[in-house]
Design an enzyme around this catalytic site. Structure first.
Site, mmCIF file in Angstrom:
data_model
loop_
_atom_site.group_PDB
_atom_site.id
_atom_site.type_symbol
_atom_site.label_atom_id
_atom_site.label_comp_id
_atom_site.label_asym_id
_atom_site.label_seq_id
_atom_site.Cartn_x
_atom_site.Cartn_y
_atom_site.Cartn_z
ATOM 1 N N LYS A 1 0.864 -1.189 0.000
ATOM 2 C CA LYS A 1 0.000 0.000 0.000
ATOM 3 C C LYS A 1 0.897 1.234 0.000
ATOM 4 O O LYS A 1 1.764 1.379 0.874
ATOM 5 C CB LYS A 1 -0.850 0.038 1.268
ATOM 6 N N GLU B 1 1.408 -1.157 16.355
ATOM 7 C CA GLU B 1 1.052 -2.080 15.260
ATOM 8 C C GLU B 1 1.411 -3.520 15.641
ATOM 9 O O GLU B 1 0.757 -4.461 15.201
ATOM 10 C CB GLU B 1 1.745 -1.666 13.949
ATOM 11 N N LYS C 1 1.101 -9.935 9.332
ATOM 12 C CA LYS C 1 0.780 -9.054 8.200
ATOM 13 C C LYS C 1 0.870 -9.826 6.883
ATOM 14 O O LYS C 1 -0.010 -9.723 6.022
ATOM 15 C CB LYS C 1 1.735 -7.850 8.193
ATOM 16 N N GLU D 1 -7.535 -5.817 -0.276
ATOM 17 C CA GLU D 1 -8.488 -5.399 0.763
ATOM 18 C C GLU D 1 -9.947 -5.520 0.338
ATOM 19 O O GLU D 1 -10.715 -4.582 0.416
ATOM 20 C CB GLU D 1 -8.174 -3.976 1.228
ATOM 21 N N ARG E 1 -8.331 -8.323 4.762
ATOM 22 C CA ARG E 1 -7.288 -7.299 4.984
ATOM 23 C C ARG E 1 -7.825 -6.097 5.767
ATOM 24 O O ARG E 1 -7.063 -5.355 6.389
ATOM 25 C CB ARG E 1 -6.665 -6.867 3.650
ATOM 26 N N ASN F 1 -6.973 -2.887 9.622
ATOM 27 C CA ASN F 1 -7.403 -1.526 9.941
ATOM 28 C C ASN F 1 -7.968 -1.393 11.347
ATOM 29 O O ASN F 1 -8.472 -0.334 11.718
ATOM 30 C CB ASN F 1 -8.476 -1.060 8.953
ATOM 31 N N HIS G 1 -7.775 1.807 13.241
ATOM 32 C CA HIS G 1 -7.425 2.875 12.299
ATOM 33 C C HIS G 1 -8.618 3.747 11.904
ATOM 34 O O HIS G 1 -8.418 4.855 11.415
ATOM 35 C CB HIS G 1 -6.776 2.299 11.033
#
Ligand code: NAD
Length: 351
Positions: A146, A188, A221, A231, A235, A239, A242
């Site tokens: 990304k 994370e 990940k 996504e 996926r 998030n 987020h």
């Protein structure tokens, strides 16, 4: 010949689609890898911090010869925009960067996302590799393809998906990372543990060793991106934290006292757990690690409006993805403004 060969060859720790991910000393991987390619030029993108602290280490470890062209930008999230991309593209133009060139993103998530975006759009795309130098970039931002920049105060709203040619994670770069940035990356790592790796979760404590958790965190990940590269489903779970976290990050970015990405995501995880009525020890653990930051009541409406621009939203509804009971299982909530505001208010009162 653009590099000095090393004596030891370390195979990639893992491979994500066609992208090998090397975890370990750069000297054992990068030079060998570069020798197996046929690039015409090497162009490095760094910020002033990574230029001072990481570029000399990179050059010493790899013995790159001839020396690469380097473009250096100011550090920080406020630089992650189209104006800085123009600076980078101008440097590419000045260097006469051709389609057979290699771009190296030497830095944290800001350099990786933006440098990758500049490379992916230069002459319709030149190859790039990530050499992440923050914990956050090593465990998250550098993995998964990304790329992008912020626009009009909205996080990562312009961008593309494109995999790097390789990722080189050398834990030695963490030695110069300030404590606040190390903690930011830990957000994370916590997220990865919560969504996919109960053993990693058990391992975490506030006296963690960042280097010890790198491989497991990257593993979560990689597994999710392998399953859902663009996504369309699972996926979204990456998030977690987020939806509210990005909005909080964007809000504070406009103030004199911005939060780091990880600090905002930590608050986001606490609020999203709360919004899903999980007020348990997980939230307390996260809150314990990250400094409390009061969110002014006057910001609540702006944060809700920012959430309405989130890329996961569908049919005008705000959507949040949270871990469900089993590893790699997900539930999606569509919270109302009232629910979000209540969770922000409870966060402010969190002891
Ligand atoms: P960052 O790139 O701004 O780095 C943080 C700070 O550390 C900067 O000041 C940088 O100059 C400095 N720094 C970097 N390496 C250093 C080192 N080794 N020693 C000393 N200082 C060093 O921020 P970050 O936290 O790495 O990344 C945050 C960004 O990553 C955000 O823009 C976020 O949106 C993005 N992100 C992207 C993805 C993705 O999937 N693409 C995932 C998560 C986060």
């Amino acid at each position: 010949m653009l590099s000095k060969p090393s004596t030891v060859y370390r195979p990639p720790s893992t491979v994500l689609h066609d992208c090998p991910i090397f975890i370990g000393p750069l000297a054992d991987s990068f030079s060998q890898w570069l020798d197996s390619q046929n690039y015409s030029q090497v162009f490095i993108i760094a910020d002033t911090h990574t230029q001072a602290l990481c570029l000399p280490v990179f050059l010493e470890k790899t013995g790159l010869n001839p020396p690469p062209i380097v473009v250096v930008i100011e550090p920080g999230e406020t630089q992650k925009n189209l104006a800085t991309c123009e600076t980078i593209w101008q440097a590419m133009l000045a260097a006469k960067l051709d389609r057979n060139a290699l771009v190296i993103n030497l830095g944290g998530g800001v350099i990786g996302d933006m440098g990758g975006f500049c490379a992916a759009t230069w002459k319709r795309g030149v190859d790039f590799v990530h050499i992440p130098t923050t914990l956050l970039a090593m465990t998250d931002a550098a993995i998964g393809g990304k790329l992008g920049v912020d626009f009009q105060g909205l996080k990562n709203i312009i961008g593309v998906f494109r995999q790097p040619k390789a990722v080189f994670v050398d834990p030695d770069f963490l030695d110069t990372l300030p404590e606040r940035e190390l903690r930011s990356g830990f957000a994370e790592v916590i997220k990865h543990a919560l969504i996919g790796d109960p053993a990693l979760w058990m391992q975490l404590s506030d006296h963690y060793s960042a280097k010890a958790v790198l491989e497991a965190s990257i593993g979560v990940k990689v597994r999710i991106v392998l399953e859902d590269p663009h996504e369309k489903g699972l996926r979204m779970l990456l998030n977690f934290g987020h939806t509210i976290g990005h909005a909080i990050e964007s809000y504070f970015l406009e103030t004199d006292n911005p939060l780091t990405h990880g600090e905002a995501i930590a608050i986001g995880m606490i609020c999203e757990l709360d919004a899903s009525e999980r007020r348990d020890t997980v939230a307390a653990f996260i809150n314990n690690i990250f400094p409390q930051r009061q969110i002014p009541e006057s910001a609540f409406t702006a944060i809700w409006h920012l959430m309405q621009q989130d890329k996961k939203n569908a049919s005008g509804k705000v959507r949040m993805a949270l871990p469900d009971v089993l590893p790699y299982s997900m539930k999606v909530l569509e919270p109302t403004q009232e629910v979000v505001v209540a969770s922000l208010r409870r966060y402010n009162g969190f002891e």
